[in-house]
Design an enzyme around this catalytic site. Sequence first.
Site, short mmCIF file in Angstrom:
data_model
loop_
_atom_site.label_atom_id
_atom_site.label_comp_id
_atom_site.label_asym_id
_atom_site.label_seq_id
_atom_site.Cartn_x
_atom_site.Cartn_y
_atom_site.Cartn_z
CG LEU A 129 59.83 2.49 -116.71
CD1 LEU A 129 58.41 2.01 -116.97
CD2 LEU A 129 59.97 3.03 -115.28
N PRO A 132 63.39 5.47 -125.81
CG PRO A 132 64.25 4.78 -127.88
CD PRO A 132 63.41 4.31 -126.73
CD GLU A 368 65.98 2.49 -109.37
OE1 GLU A 368 64.98 2.69 -108.66
OE2 GLU A 368 66.75 1.52 -109.24
#
Length: 389
Positions: A129, A132, A368
Site C-alpha cells: 500500500l 515513498p 499500519e
Amino acid sequence: MNPGFDLYTLPEEHQLLRKTVRELADDKIAPRAAAIDEAAEFPWDVHDALVAAELHAVHVPEEYDGVGADAIASAIVIEEVARACASSSLIPAVNKLGTMGLMLSGSEELKAKYLPKLAAGEGMFSYCLSEPDAGSDAGGMKTRAIREGDGWVLNGVKRWITNAGVSKFYTVMAVTDPDAGANGISAFVVETEDGGLSFGAPEKKLGIKGSPTAEVYFDNVRIPADRMIGDEGTGFKTALKTLDHTRLTIGAQALGIAQGAVDYCTRYVQERKQFGKAIAEFQGVSFMLADMAMKTEAARSLIYTAAALSERLAPNLTFMSAAAKCFASDAAMEVTTDGVQLLGGYGYTRDFPLERMMRDAKITQIYEGTNQIQRLVMSRNLLKANPLR
C-alpha cells in the site's frame, strides 16, 4: 456469586490454542529470538515450524483448506508468537494482512486460487500500500495499472513492505483512473514469478530485524485481468476495510511483546538481590511491575473486544480496531521501557531480552497507521457518529 459465570471468559478451544502456541513458541521460537535479531535474517526454520503446526495462517477459512480460526484465535496466535519473538509474529500477522482484502472483496475464483496455497504453506502473502510519497496519505499513491488487452500492466514503487522478497504473493494497490481520486484505485494480486517484479535492499531497522522490510519495484509487470481484487476503482475501499480488521493484529503483536516483558521481569525481580533481599520487595520496583501488568491486561481486553467485533463485522469496528492498536502499542512501548529500567544496566545489554523487546515494540506505534493516524480515525468516527442536532 456464580463460579460458572463465563462472560468475558475465552472458550475452551481458545485456551487450548493458547497453550498449543505457547508450547511451540517456548520450544522452537524463543530460543532463536536473540539470534534472529542479531543476524537480521528471516527465520525460515520458524516459518516451517509454524506451517507444520498449521499456525502460519489460521485465518484462512476451511472451505479453502485452512484452519478457519476466528479473529480472536488469530490474535492469540500472533500474541503468543510475539511474546517469544516479535519478528516471527509477522509471519501469521502479515499473511492475514496480505489476504484480508482478498477475503473481503475477491472473487470466488481468486480466493480459490490463492488461499489454499497460503494454507498449504506454499508461499506467504504481503501487502503493498505505502509508497515513498504516500505513507499516511495512502490515497496519494502513484503506482499505475494500465489496461492492455486481456491484462493489466503495473509500474511504480511501494515502500515499507513487510516480508518483501520472502513472500511469494503480494496484494498491490495501484491507480487505474488518475482522474477519479481515491475511487480510481484498484487492488491486484501479484506473484514473484511475474516478470518485472523486483525488490530493494532490506531496510536497516531499529527492531523486528528478522522480518525484512524493503521497497518493491514494478517495471512493466503484466498480470491477467482476473487478478484484480473486487471491481475496478474499489481498491482504496478494500484497503480501508482491510485495515479495520488487521490493525488489531498489530495490537495483538504489541500485546505479546508487552506480556513477554512482564513475564521476564516478574521472574527477574524475584531473583535479583540487592541490599540483602530480592528487589521485588522494594515498593518502587513492585509498583512498576504492577503498572506494567495492569497496562498489559487492559490492552488484552481491548484487543479481544476488537477481534470479536471484527468477526461480527460490527459497525463500530473502525473505532475499536484503531483504539485497540493505539492503546496496545502505546502500552507495549511503556511496558518494555519500564522493563529495561527494572533490569538496570543489564536491561541495556543484548545479553538480556528487554532491549530487544523495547526496540521491537516501537514499530507497533508506527506501522499500519501511526498512532497519530489512529487518533484521527477515532476522533472522526466519534464526531461522525455523534453530530450536533
